[in-house]
Write a protein that holds these residues in place. Structure first.
Motif, PDB file in Angstrom:
ATOM      1  N   UNK A  25       0.806  -1.227   0.000  1.00  0.00           N
ATOM      2  CA  UNK A  25       0.000   0.000   0.000  1.00  0.00           C
ATOM      3  C   UNK A  25       0.833   1.269   0.000  1.00  0.00           C
ATOM      4  N   UNK A  26       2.044   1.207   0.490  1.00  0.00           N
ATOM      5  CA  UNK A  26       2.875   2.409   0.526  1.00  0.00           C
ATOM      6  C   UNK A  26       4.046   2.257  -0.433  1.00  0.00           C
ATOM      7  N   UNK A  27       4.445   3.382  -1.013  1.00  0.00           N
ATOM      8  CA  UNK A  27       5.584   3.386  -1.941  1.00  0.00           C
ATOM      9  C   UNK A  27       6.918   3.505  -1.211  1.00  0.00           C
ATOM     10  N   UNK A  28       6.885   3.537   0.123  1.00  0.00           N
ATOM     11  CA  UNK A  28       8.140   3.587   0.876  1.00  0.00           C
ATOM     12  C   UNK A  28       8.960   2.321   0.590  1.00  0.00           C
ATOM     13  N   UNK A  29      10.280   2.428   0.632  1.00  0.00           N
ATOM     14  CA  UNK A  29      11.111   1.245   0.345  1.00  0.00           C
ATOM     15  C   UNK A  29      11.014   0.191   1.446  1.00  0.00           C
ATOM     16  N   UNK A  30      11.018  -1.065   1.021  1.00  0.00           N
ATOM     17  CA  UNK A  30      10.981  -2.152   1.996  1.00  0.00           C
ATOM     18  C   UNK A  30      12.315  -2.232   2.739  1.00  0.00           C
ATOM     19  N   UNK A  31      13.375  -2.125   1.958  1.00  0.00           N
ATOM     20  CA  UNK A  31      14.687  -1.890   2.556  1.00  0.00           C
ATOM     21  C   UNK A  31      15.294  -3.083   3.257  1.00  0.00           C
ATOM     22  N   UNK A  32      16.581  -2.970   3.480  1.00  0.00           N
ATOM     23  CA  UNK A  32      17.315  -3.976   4.238  1.00  0.00           C
ATOM     24  C   UNK A  32      18.538  -3.295   4.843  1.00  0.00           C
ATOM     25  N   UNK A  33      18.988  -3.855   5.937  1.00  0.00           N
ATOM     26  CA  UNK A  33      20.225  -3.332   6.513  1.00  0.00           C
ATOM     27  C   UNK A  33      21.369  -3.717   5.582  1.00  0.00           C
ATOM     28  N   UNK A  34      22.365  -2.889   5.508  1.00  0.00           N
ATOM     29  CA  UNK A  34      23.452  -3.167   4.576  1.00  0.00           C
ATOM     30  C   UNK A  34      24.793  -2.918   5.233  1.00  0.00           C
ATOM     31  N   UNK A  35      25.773  -3.651   4.769  1.00  0.00           N
ATOM     32  CA  UNK A  35      27.131  -3.404   5.256  1.00  0.00           C
ATOM     33  C   UNK A  35      27.909  -2.531   4.289  1.00  0.00           C
ATOM     34  N   UNK A  36      27.307  -2.291   3.137  1.00  0.00           N
ATOM     35  CA  UNK A  36      27.984  -1.445   2.162  1.00  0.00           C
ATOM     36  C   UNK A  36      28.176  -0.050   2.712  1.00  0.00           C
ATOM     37  N   UNK A  37      29.320   0.502   2.454  1.00  0.00           N
ATOM     38  CA  UNK A  37      29.570   1.855   2.935  1.00  0.00           C
ATOM     39  C   UNK A  37      29.731   2.793   1.761  1.00  0.00           C
ATOM     40  N   UNK A  38      29.236   3.985   1.942  1.00  0.00           N
ATOM     41  CA  UNK A  38      29.427   5.001   0.922  1.00  0.00           C
ATOM     42  C   UNK A  38      30.857   5.504   1.011  1.00  0.00           C
ATOM     43  N   UNK A  39      31.484   5.635  -0.152  1.00  0.00           N
ATOM     44  CA  UNK A  39      32.862   6.141  -0.181  1.00  0.00           C
ATOM     45  C   UNK A  39      32.915   7.591   0.271  1.00  0.00           C
ATOM     46  N   UNK A  40      31.783   8.277   0.169  1.00  0.00           N
ATOM     47  CA  UNK A  40      31.760   9.701   0.497  1.00  0.00           C
ATOM     48  C   UNK A  40      31.541   9.967   1.980  1.00  0.00           C
ATOM     49  N   UNK A  41      31.402   8.920   2.759  1.00  0.00           N
ATOM     50  CA  UNK A  41      31.200   9.130   4.189  1.00  0.00           C
ATOM     51  C   UNK A  41      29.805   8.754   4.618  1.00  0.00           C
ATOM     52  N   UNK A  42      29.536   8.895   5.895  1.00  0.00           N
ATOM     53  CA  UNK A  42      28.230   8.539   6.436  1.00  0.00           C
ATOM     54  C   UNK A  42      27.202   9.589   6.043  1.00  0.00           C
ATOM     55  N   UNK A  43      26.044   9.096   5.648  1.00  0.00           N
ATOM     56  CA  UNK A  43      25.019   9.998   5.125  1.00  0.00           C
ATOM     57  C   UNK A  43      24.025  10.423   6.203  1.00  0.00           C
ATOM     58  N   UNK A  44      23.445  11.584   5.985  1.00  0.00           N
ATOM     59  CA  UNK A  44      22.283  11.971   6.776  1.00  0.00           C
ATOM     60  C   UNK A  44      21.191  12.438   5.837  1.00  0.00           C
ATOM     61  N   UNK A  45      19.960  12.381   6.305  1.00  0.00           N
ATOM     62  CA  UNK A  45      18.849  12.944   5.564  1.00  0.00           C
ATOM     63  C   UNK A  45      17.851  13.507   6.574  1.00  0.00           C
ATOM     64  N   UNK A  46      17.193  14.589   6.181  1.00  0.00           N
ATOM     65  CA  UNK A  46      16.080  15.116   6.975  1.00  0.00           C
ATOM     66  C   UNK A  46      14.872  15.203   6.062  1.00  0.00           C
ATOM     67  N   UNK A  47      13.795  14.566   6.479  1.00  0.00           N
ATOM     68  CA  UNK A  47      12.566  14.586   5.700  1.00  0.00           C
ATOM     69  C   UNK A  47      11.485  15.366   6.441  1.00  0.00           C
ATOM     70  N   UNK A  48      10.886  16.307   5.767  1.00  0.00           N
ATOM     71  CA  UNK A  48       9.755  17.037   6.328  1.00  0.00           C
ATOM     72  C   UNK A  48       8.509  16.200   6.066  1.00  0.00           C
ATOM     73  N   UNK A  49       7.756  15.934   7.106  1.00  0.00           N
ATOM     74  CA  UNK A  49       6.693  14.932   7.010  1.00  0.00           C
ATOM     75  C   UNK A  49       5.392  15.492   7.577  1.00  0.00           C
ATOM     76  N   UNK A  50       4.455  15.738   6.670  1.00  0.00           N
ATOM     77  CA  UNK A  50       3.141  16.233   7.088  1.00  0.00           C
ATOM     78  C   UNK A  50       2.236  15.048   7.381  1.00  0.00           C
ATOM     79  N   UNK A  51       2.503  14.381   8.505  1.00  0.00           N
ATOM     80  CA  UNK A  51       1.638  13.289   8.967  1.00  0.00           C
ATOM     81  C   UNK A  51       0.537  13.920   9.819  1.00  0.00           C
TER      82      UNK A  51
END
Ligand code: MN
Length: 214
Positions: A25-51
């Motif tokens: 029902x939702x288009x959100x990713x199902x996702x999985x934990x990963x050991x892969x690392x980004x070469x550019x460093x640890x990522x952050x994200x901020x999502x604005x959420x009108x729940x």
């Protein structure tokens, strides 16, 4: 009181994330934990959420998942302002690209905007070990390299109510601190698509397909 992660979250990362959502029902990713690392460093994200209540989801990559907090008022560049940050379930790294609308009636139903993204690091160096240590101690000092989030910030754990901790998100007193800059009011568009919340909600520029009702 124990402040460490519950063992279940270690053996089954993202179990709570998956349990709360119906991916038919939702288009959100199902996702999985990963050991892969980004070469550019640890990522952050901020999502604005009108729940049901508007908030900002503050997510930091650590150990293959996105550690997540819901910040009702969003971040402040004023170092004297402490913003409540409620710890929520870990999210998959794939969530970092999610922008769109979660169907009404589903968990977190409402519009999600990619409000900021970039990389981050522990303030004093030491890589993931220092971050893990800070997270577990409830004193996480970081430097953020985003479009809107720049410089030093700290997350400080206050107390647990029920299962989850409440933290405070505070700007460090560094050269980027600015009591007169209201970043939440200034930054009203997506860092990824340039759209406003209204444009995302009306699916302008991108169509999310839901299985709901079809
Ligand atoms: Mn949310």
């Amino acid at each position: 009181m124990a402040t460490r992660k519950r063992p279940s979250s270690k053996s089954k990362p993202l179990a709570e994330y998956k349990r709360k959502r119906d991916f038919t029902k939702t288009a959100e990713p199902e996702g999985k934990a990963t050991r892969r690392r980004s070469a550019r460093g640890l990522r952050f994200v901020i999502q604005k959420h009108a729940a049901s209540h508007l908030h900002f989801d503050f997510r930091l990559e650590l150990d293959g998942v996105m550690k997540s907090w819901a910040v009702p008022k969003g971040p402040s560049y004023d170092p004297s302002v402490r913003r409540l940050a409620m710890e929520v379930e870990d999210h998959p790294i794939e969530y970092n690209t999610f922008e769109g609308t979660i169907p009404k009636g589903e968990y977190g139903g409402g519009t999600v905007m990619l409000w900021d993204r970039g990389t981050y690091e522990p303030e004093g160096g030491g890589g993931a070990d220092a971050l893990r240590d800070g997270y577990e101690r409830g004193d996480l000092k970081i430097v953020m390299h985003g479009k809107r989030m720049k410089g030093g910030w700290v997350l400080v754990r206050m107390r647990r109510e029920g299962g989850r901790a409440q933290w405070l998100l505070i700007k460090h007193r560094d050269e980027l601190a600015d009591p007169d800059y209201d970043v939440v009011e200034e930054a009203m568009t997506s860092v990824a698509s340039g759209r406003t919340m209204e444009e995302i909600a009306s699916r302008k520029g991108r169509v999310w397909r839901s299985n709901r009702g079809t």
